[in-house]
Design an enzyme around this catalytic site. Structure first.
Site, PDB file in Angstrom:
ATOM      1  CG  ASP A   1      -4.471  48.352 -74.582  1.00  0.00           C
ATOM      2  OD1 ASP A   1      -4.548  48.825 -75.731  1.00  0.00           O
ATOM      3  OD2 ASP A   1      -3.942  47.266 -74.327  1.00  0.00           O
TER       4      ASP A   1
ATOM      5  CG  HIS B   1      -0.036  49.995 -75.662  1.00  0.00           C
ATOM      6  ND1 HIS B   1      -0.652  50.196 -74.434  1.00  0.00           N
ATOM      7  CD2 HIS B   1      -0.425  48.765 -76.074  1.00  0.00           C
ATOM      8  CE1 HIS B   1      -1.388  49.138 -74.151  1.00  0.00           C
ATOM      9  NE2 HIS B   1      -1.263  48.256 -75.115  1.00  0.00           N
TER      10      HIS B   1
ATOM     11  CG  HIS C   1       1.758  41.476 -75.166  1.00  0.00           C
ATOM     12  ND1 HIS C   1       0.957  41.135 -76.222  1.00  0.00           N
ATOM     13  CD2 HIS C   1       0.937  41.767 -74.131  1.00  0.00           C
ATOM     14  CE1 HIS C   1      -0.324  41.223 -75.840  1.00  0.00           C
ATOM     15  NE2 HIS C   1      -0.354  41.587 -74.578  1.00  0.00           N
TER      16      HIS C   1
ATOM     17  CG  HIS D   1       1.051  45.540 -75.140  1.00  0.00           C
ATOM     18  ND1 HIS D   1      -0.257  45.375 -75.553  1.00  0.00           N
ATOM     19  CD2 HIS D   1       1.816  44.803 -76.003  1.00  0.00           C
ATOM     20  CE1 HIS D   1      -0.262  44.578 -76.628  1.00  0.00           C
ATOM     21  NE2 HIS D   1       0.971  44.212 -76.905  1.00  0.00           N
ATOM     22  CB  VAL D   2       3.295  43.306 -70.257  1.00  0.00           C
ATOM     23  CG1 VAL D   2       3.450  42.082 -69.374  1.00  0.00           C
ATOM     24  CG2 VAL D   2       4.006  43.129 -71.586  1.00  0.00           C
ATOM     25  CG  HIS D   3      -2.744  42.983 -69.052  1.00  0.00           C
ATOM     26  ND1 HIS D   3      -3.694  42.247 -69.714  1.00  0.00           N
ATOM     27  CD2 HIS D   3      -2.622  44.134 -69.768  1.00  0.00           C
ATOM     28  CE1 HIS D   3      -4.123  42.911 -70.764  1.00  0.00           C
ATOM     29  NE2 HIS D   3      -3.490  44.057 -70.823  1.00  0.00           N
TER      30      HIS D   3
HETATM   31 FE   LIG Z   1      -2.191  46.310 -75.128  1.00  0.00          FE
END
Ligand SMILES: [Fe+2]
Length: 466
Positions: free
Chosen positions: A195, A317, A327, A354-356
């Site tokens: 990302d 990711h 997610h 992926h997980v913020h």
């Molecule tokens: Fe992502």
């Protein structure tokens, strides 16, 4: 059901209860730090960090990555706007005369956007552990940069990797990159877990945001290699505007040395760097049995020689172990396919994004379940990797703050803050890992751990009191 099978079933039930009690009761640490929940905005197009370098046809968005399996080659990439210009990279070290390498230029269209001239030139046969200067833009506006090649691959070679994921180009992204640059634990190369630009969040995936991201990150990635992993924001699949070729902008702009590791696509590949063997996987390419990625990984893992590269690191990711409500379970199908291999080959650590938010697991595995036996709870496993989610680069989508409760036992530490990490390999047995959050001073680690190598020093290195 016979008596013996009833007894067996009862044992399974009791075992299941004991396991689930252990899992529910002994959660790790959830940081008490609470950030205000709000989405952040991308920096405006006229921001300083997006400035176009002056001069006719000046190279912009300069970035480098490793160009072979051993670290003796570098791929130099840049974009020119007015005309194609030269594909030549001029380079030299204090010990060698000036040399030239030729590359190729490409362009692409995306809906109503036409890219600049994207250059990729590989420099080969470099000396290890050497500072090289390089120049691009020959014939028009020349710009000079430098990088340092890694030491020769070997088991006790110290090396420090930076870890950044889900960076984007918001004000928080800028803070994350600044914290990485000013971290006294100097990262020598970045393992980027996917990302990149988040251009796809803009109308029609406005690819101008790929260009601004390239200019924003140049201040780091022109000087040290970033090792790329593809995330979902690289897919750029937009059939509504006629864009049906996945990964088009990403693959035109970011090259990786996938052929050097026998891969057939740029989404999964491996490199060796110093004392580490790094395997990059794609959460967004087929990974089921008999697919190209599966076939490659099956052949790849036995090639890892831990006497040469003790540290086996995997990048992907979408995380397999994630206790946030974002997610959730997206990585589950890939985990089912590959986790037994990771345990068998004693992967040291898996980094995902992926997980913020941030999360670090204990060494656990969940490979016993076979549909009928009910054994479906992660258990402590000293042959298993530590799973780290580091998708907290600071993009415009904001933080993931909502967590599953109670915290599962396998989750050692979790916190919803933006930041980055460093993985500092000392020798074949020890590596120091530290996670830095943007609200702290540059030298502060909010979470840290001494890693003991799974092959050379397989001693319990868990940080919880269990
Ligand atoms: Fe992502």
């Amino acid at each position: 059901m016979g008596t013996s099978s009833r007894v067996a079933a009862a044992i399974v039930v009791v075992l299941g209860l004991v396991l689930s009690l252990a899992v529910v009761c002994n959660g790790g640490k959830t940081s008490s730090f609470v950030r205000k929940v709000e989405k952040t905005a991308d920096m405006p197009l006229d921001s300083d960090v997006f400035k176009v370098p002056p001069g006719y046809n000046a190279p912009q968005q300069v970035h480098i990555t490793q160009g072979d399996q051993l670290g003796k080659a570098v791929i130099v990439s840049w974009v020119t706007v007015e005309e194609p210009g030269s594909n030549t990279v001029l380079y030299w070290s204090a010990y060698s005369k000036k040399q030239k390498s030729e590359g190729k230029v490409t362009t692409y269209k995306f809906y109503n956007y036409t890219s600049g001239y994207i250059h990729h030139t590989t420099i080969r046969n470099l000396k290890f552990n050497t500072k090289y200067y390089y120049v691009v833009g020959i014939g028009h506006t020349e710009r000079q940069f430098w990088f340092i090649t890694p030491p020769e691959v070997g088991p006790d070679v110290p090396y420090t990797f930076g870890l950044i994921g889900d960076l984007g180009q918001s004000f928080d992204s800028n803070k994350t990159l600044t914290h990485y640059e000013l971290n006294p634990q100097k990262g020598q190369a970045v393992l980027f877990v996917g990302d990149l630009s988040y251009a796809d969040k803009h109308p029609n995936h406005d690819n101008v945001r790929w260009d601004t991201w390239g200019r924003f990150t140049e201040r780091s990635v022109a000087y040290q290699p970033w090792i790329w992993t593809a995330g979902n924001h690289e897919i750029d699949f937009a059939p509504d505007i006629g864009e049906t070729k996945p990964f088009k902008p990403y693959t035109h702009r970011y090259h990786v040395p996938y052929k050097a590791s026998g891969s057939t696509a740029p989404f999964w590949y491996s490199i060796k760097r110093a004392s580490a063997y790094i395997i990059v996987l794609s959460s967004y390419s087929a990974y089921g049995k008999y697919t190209p990625q599966w076939t490659w990984l099956e052949q790849e893992l036995p090639k890892v020689n831990r006497s040469e590269t003790p540290w086996l690191i995997v990048l992907m990711h979408s995380p397999w172990y994630n206790s946030y409500n974002y997610h959730y379970m997206e990585g589950e199908t890939m985990r089912v396919m590959y986790e037994p291999w990771f345990v068998q080959y004693k992967v040291d650590v898996v980094f995902a994004g992926h997980v913020h938010a941030y999360e670090r697991s204990e060494r656990i595995s969940n490979v016993a379940y076979n549909i009928v036996n009910g054994i479906c709870i992660p258990v402590k496993d000293q042959s298993a990797p530590v799973y780290i989610t580091i998708g907290d680069g600071g993009n415009l989508e904001g933080l993931a703050t909502n967590m599953t409760e109670p915290q599962p036992a396998y989750s050692a530490y979790r916190e919803a803050s933006f930041g980055h990490a460093t993985f500092d390999i000392k020798n074949r047995t020890h590596a120091y890992y530290g996670w830095h959050q943007n609200q702290d001073g540059y030298a502060v680690t909010a979470d840290s751990m001494w890693f003991f190598n799974r092959y050379h020093h397989p001693v319990d290195d868990s940080t919880s009191a269990q």
